[in-house]
Design a protein around this motif. Structure first.
Motif, PDB file in Angstrom:
ATOM      1  N   LEU A  38     -17.581 139.300  65.873  1.00 17.68           N
ATOM      2  CA  LEU A  38     -17.013 140.054  66.996  1.00 17.68           C
ATOM      3  C   LEU A  38     -15.716 139.414  67.476  1.00 17.68           C
ATOM      4  CD1 LEU A  38     -20.265 140.849  69.014  1.00 17.68           C
ATOM      5  CD2 LEU A  38     -18.918 142.439  67.618  1.00 17.68           C
ATOM      6  N   ASP A  39     -15.709 138.098  67.562  1.00 20.22           N
ATOM      7  CA  ASP A  39     -14.485 137.393  67.958  1.00 20.22           C
ATOM      8  C   ASP A  39     -13.367 137.639  66.948  1.00 20.22           C
ATOM      9  OD1 ASP A  39     -15.768 136.376  70.198  1.00 20.22           O
ATOM     10  OD2 ASP A  39     -16.134 134.406  69.291  1.00 20.22           O
ATOM     11  N   HIS A  40     -13.711 137.583  65.667  1.00 16.10           N
ATOM     12  CA  HIS A  40     -12.722 137.745  64.601  1.00 16.10           C
ATOM     13  C   HIS A  40     -12.061 139.127  64.635  1.00 16.10           C
ATOM     14  CE1 HIS A  40     -10.809 137.131  60.722  1.00 16.10           C
ATOM     15  NE2 HIS A  40     -11.298 138.305  60.336  1.00 16.10           N
ATOM     16  N   ILE A  41     -12.838 140.149  64.989  1.00 17.56           N
ATOM     17  CA  ILE A  41     -12.273 141.505  65.039  1.00 17.56           C
ATOM     18  C   ILE A  41     -11.860 141.884  66.459  1.00 17.56           C
ATOM     19  CG2 ILE A  41     -13.433 142.270  62.941  1.00 17.56           C
ATOM     20  CD1 ILE A  41     -15.484 143.716  64.687  1.00 17.56           C
ATOM     21  N   SER A  42     -11.764 140.891  67.314  1.00 22.98           N
ATOM     22  CA  SER A  42     -11.250 141.035  68.691  1.00 22.98           C
ATOM     23  C   SER A  42     -12.078 141.971  69.563  1.00 22.98           C
ATOM     24  CB  SER A  42      -9.788 141.501  68.664  1.00 22.98           C
ATOM     25  OG  SER A  42      -8.988 140.567  67.974  1.00 22.98           O
ATOM     26  N   VAL A  43     -13.399 141.928  69.394  1.00 18.92           N
ATOM     27  CA  VAL A  43     -14.300 142.673  70.282  1.00 18.92           C
ATOM     28  C   VAL A  43     -14.758 141.689  71.345  1.00 18.92           C
ATOM     29  CG1 VAL A  43     -16.487 143.908  70.475  1.00 18.92           C
ATOM     30  CG2 VAL A  43     -15.030 144.261  68.469  1.00 18.92           C
ATOM     31  N   THR A  44     -14.232 141.857  72.551  1.00 17.18           N
ATOM     32  CA  THR A  44     -14.552 140.919  73.628  1.00 17.18           C
ATOM     33  C   THR A  44     -15.441 141.541  74.703  1.00 17.18           C
ATOM     34  OG1 THR A  44     -12.493 141.495  74.741  1.00 17.18           O
ATOM     35  CG2 THR A  44     -12.446 139.577  73.274  1.00 17.18           C
ATOM     36  N   ASP A  45     -15.510 142.874  74.754  1.00 21.21           N
ATOM     37  CA  ASP A  45     -16.393 143.534  75.706  1.00 21.21           C
ATOM     38  C   ASP A  45     -17.842 143.407  75.245  1.00 21.21           C
ATOM     39  OD1 ASP A  45     -14.238 144.387  77.228  1.00 21.21           O
ATOM     40  OD2 ASP A  45     -14.092 146.309  76.181  1.00 21.21           O
ATOM     41  N   ALA A  46     -18.770 143.534  76.174  1.00 22.38           N
ATOM     42  CA  ALA A  46     -20.185 143.541  75.828  1.00 22.38           C
ATOM     43  C   ALA A  46     -20.472 144.755  74.943  1.00 22.38           C
ATOM     44  CB  ALA A  46     -21.041 143.582  77.089  1.00 22.38           C
ATOM     45  N   VAL A  47     -21.343 144.569  73.971  1.00 19.19           N
ATOM     46  CA  VAL A  47     -21.632 145.607  72.989  1.00 19.19           C
ATOM     47  C   VAL A  47     -23.083 146.070  73.088  1.00 19.19           C
ATOM     48  CG1 VAL A  47     -19.869 144.775  71.376  1.00 19.19           C
ATOM     49  CG2 VAL A  47     -22.209 143.907  71.195  1.00 19.19           C
ATOM     50  N   ASP A  48     -23.324 147.269  72.573  1.00 20.08           N
ATOM     51  CA  ASP A  48     -24.677 147.770  72.413  1.00 20.08           C
ATOM     52  C   ASP A  48     -25.158 147.324  71.039  1.00 20.08           C
ATOM     53  OD1 ASP A  48     -24.394 149.072  74.845  1.00 20.08           O
ATOM     54  OD2 ASP A  48     -23.826 150.971  73.923  1.00 20.08           O
ATOM     55  N   VAL A  49     -26.390 146.855  70.968  1.00 19.44           N
ATOM     56  CA  VAL A  49     -26.939 146.340  69.715  1.00 19.44           C
ATOM     57  C   VAL A  49     -28.234 147.070  69.411  1.00 19.44           C
ATOM     58  CG1 VAL A  49     -27.923 144.306  68.576  1.00 19.44           C
ATOM     59  CG2 VAL A  49     -25.931 144.058  70.067  1.00 19.44           C
ATOM     60  N   ALA A  50     -28.395 147.464  68.147  1.00 17.40           N
ATOM     61  CA  ALA A  50     -29.649 148.049  67.677  1.00 17.40           C
ATOM     62  C   ALA A  50     -30.028 147.339  66.394  1.00 17.40           C
ATOM     63  CB  ALA A  50     -29.504 149.543  67.424  1.00 17.40           C
ATOM     64  N   GLY A  51     -31.291 146.995  66.274  1.00 15.89           N
ATOM     65  CA  GLY A  51     -31.763 146.342  65.066  1.00 15.89           C
ATOM     66  C   GLY A  51     -33.201 146.694  64.796  1.00 15.89           C
ATOM     67  N   VAL A  52     -33.541 146.816  63.521  1.00 18.11           N
ATOM     68  CA  VAL A  52     -34.899 147.150  63.091  1.00 18.11           C
ATOM     69  C   VAL A  52     -35.483 145.949  62.361  1.00 18.11           C
ATOM     70  CG1 VAL A  52     -36.287 148.710  61.678  1.00 18.11           C
ATOM     71  CG2 VAL A  52     -34.281 149.584  62.885  1.00 18.11           C
ATOM     72  N   ALA A  53     -36.741 145.669  62.626  1.00 20.76           N
ATOM     73  CA  ALA A  53     -37.475 144.563  61.999  1.00 20.76           C
ATOM     74  C   ALA A  53     -36.754 143.244  62.285  1.00 20.76           C
ATOM     75  CB  ALA A  53     -37.683 144.824  60.511  1.00 20.76           C
ATOM     76  N   ILE A  54     -36.309 142.535  61.243  1.00 26.43           N
ATOM     77  CA  ILE A  54     -35.639 141.253  61.484  1.00 26.43           C
ATOM     78  C   ILE A  54     -34.363 141.474  62.293  1.00 26.43           C
ATOM     79  CG2 ILE A  54     -34.294 141.185  59.347  1.00 26.43           C
ATOM     80  CD1 ILE A  54     -36.122 138.201  60.967  1.00 26.43           C
ATOM     81  N   GLY A  55     -33.741 142.651  62.156  1.00 29.15           N
ATOM     82  CA  GLY A  55     -32.573 142.984  62.978  1.00 29.15           C
ATOM     83  C   GLY A  55     -32.936 143.059  64.451  1.00 29.15           C
ATOM     84  N   GLY A  56     -34.153 143.491  64.764  1.00 29.52           N
ATOM     85  CA  GLY A  56     -34.618 143.500  66.144  1.00 29.52           C
ATOM     86  C   GLY A  56     -34.766 142.092  66.684  1.00 29.52           C
ATOM     87  N   CYS A  57     -35.300 141.183  65.846  1.00 26.95           N
ATOM     88  CA  CYS A  57     -35.393 139.768  66.243  1.00 26.95           C
ATOM     89  C   CYS A  57     -34.004 139.186  66.450  1.00 26.95           C
ATOM     90  CB  CYS A  57     -36.116 138.962  65.172  1.00 26.95           C
ATOM     91  SG  CYS A  57     -37.877 139.233  65.105  1.00 26.95           S
ATOM     92  N   LEU A  58     -33.077 139.548  65.569  1.00 27.94           N
ATOM     93  CA  LEU A  58     -31.718 139.059  65.695  1.00 27.94           C
ATOM     94  C   LEU A  58     -31.077 139.584  66.974  1.00 27.94           C
ATOM     95  CD1 LEU A  58     -29.284 137.535  64.727  1.00 27.94           C
ATOM     96  CD2 LEU A  58     -28.809 139.391  63.116  1.00 27.94           C
ATOM     97  N   GLY A  59     -31.325 140.849  67.311  1.00 27.32           N
ATOM     98  CA  GLY A  59     -30.812 141.400  68.563  1.00 27.32           C
ATOM     99  C   GLY A  59     -31.353 140.658  69.776  1.00 27.32           C
ATOM    100  N   LEU A  60     -32.633 140.348  69.759  1.00 26.23           N
ATOM    101  CA  LEU A  60     -33.234 139.592  70.866  1.00 26.23           C
ATOM    102  C   LEU A  60     -32.625 138.191  70.961  1.00 26.23           C
ATOM    103  CD1 LEU A  60     -36.936 140.687  70.323  1.00 26.23           C
ATOM    104  CD2 LEU A  60     -35.507 141.251  72.303  1.00 26.23           C
ATOM    105  N   THR A  61     -32.382 137.577  69.820  1.00 23.53           N
ATOM    106  CA  THR A  61     -31.762 136.250  69.806  1.00 23.53           C
ATOM    107  C   THR A  61     -30.339 136.322  70.339  1.00 23.53           C
ATOM    108  OG1 THR A  61     -33.143 135.624  67.917  1.00 23.53           O
ATOM    109  CG2 THR A  61     -31.207 134.259  68.353  1.00 23.53           C
ATOM    110  N   LEU A  62     -29.595 137.349  69.918  1.00 24.46           N
ATOM    111  CA  LEU A  62     -28.238 137.548  70.443  1.00 24.46           C
ATOM    112  C   LEU A  62     -28.257 137.661  71.959  1.00 24.46           C
ATOM    113  CD1 LEU A  62     -26.649 140.107  67.974  1.00 24.46           C
ATOM    114  CD2 LEU A  62     -25.566 138.002  68.755  1.00 24.46           C
ATOM    115  N   ALA A  63     -29.171 138.478  72.476  1.00 26.70           N
ATOM    116  CA  ALA A  63     -29.243 138.692  73.927  1.00 26.70           C
ATOM    117  C   ALA A  63     -29.617 137.409  74.663  1.00 26.70           C
ATOM    118  CB  ALA A  63     -30.243 139.801  74.239  1.00 26.70           C
ATOM    119  N   ALA A  64     -30.479 136.605  74.065  1.00 23.50           N
ATOM    120  CA  ALA A  64     -30.887 135.349  74.700  1.00 23.50           C
ATOM    121  C   ALA A  64     -29.766 134.310  74.675  1.00 23.50           C
ATOM    122  CB  ALA A  64     -32.129 134.786  74.006  1.00 23.50           C
TER     123      ALA A  64
END
Length: 79
Positions: A38-64
């Motif tokens: 996100l930093d590399h592509i200059s996304v600095t605003d808060a984003v919406d994240v969706a993930g399924v299975a391990i992607g859901g765990c990754l989303g929770l980790t991102l949020a934490a």
């Protein structure tokens, strides 16, 4: 999705079309990779994240780890 929404989809280390890895990798490292992207592509605003299975765990980790970077989270069927 609304036409004005930007969708960023990526393969995390060792999955999808990414190069396979031979060493252990943690969800924290993968979350750090996403924020680096996100930093590399200059996304600095808060984003919406969706993930399924391990992607859901990754989303929770991102949020934490990066609560100010995540606007909304849909963690679908995290193990």
């Amino acid at each position: 999705m609304a036409a004005d929404r930007r969708i960023i989809r990526c393969d995390v280390r060792g999955s999808g079309g990414s190069e396979k890895i031979r060493a252990p990798v943690s969800l924290a490292q993968l979350a750090d990779d996403i924020v680096s992207l996100l930093d590399h592509i200059s996304v600095t605003d808060a984003v919406d994240v969706a993930g399924v299975a391990i992607g859901g765990c990754l989303g929770l980790t991102l949020a934490a780890r990066y609560p100010k970077r995540i606007h909304r989270l849909a963690a679908i069927n995290p193990p």
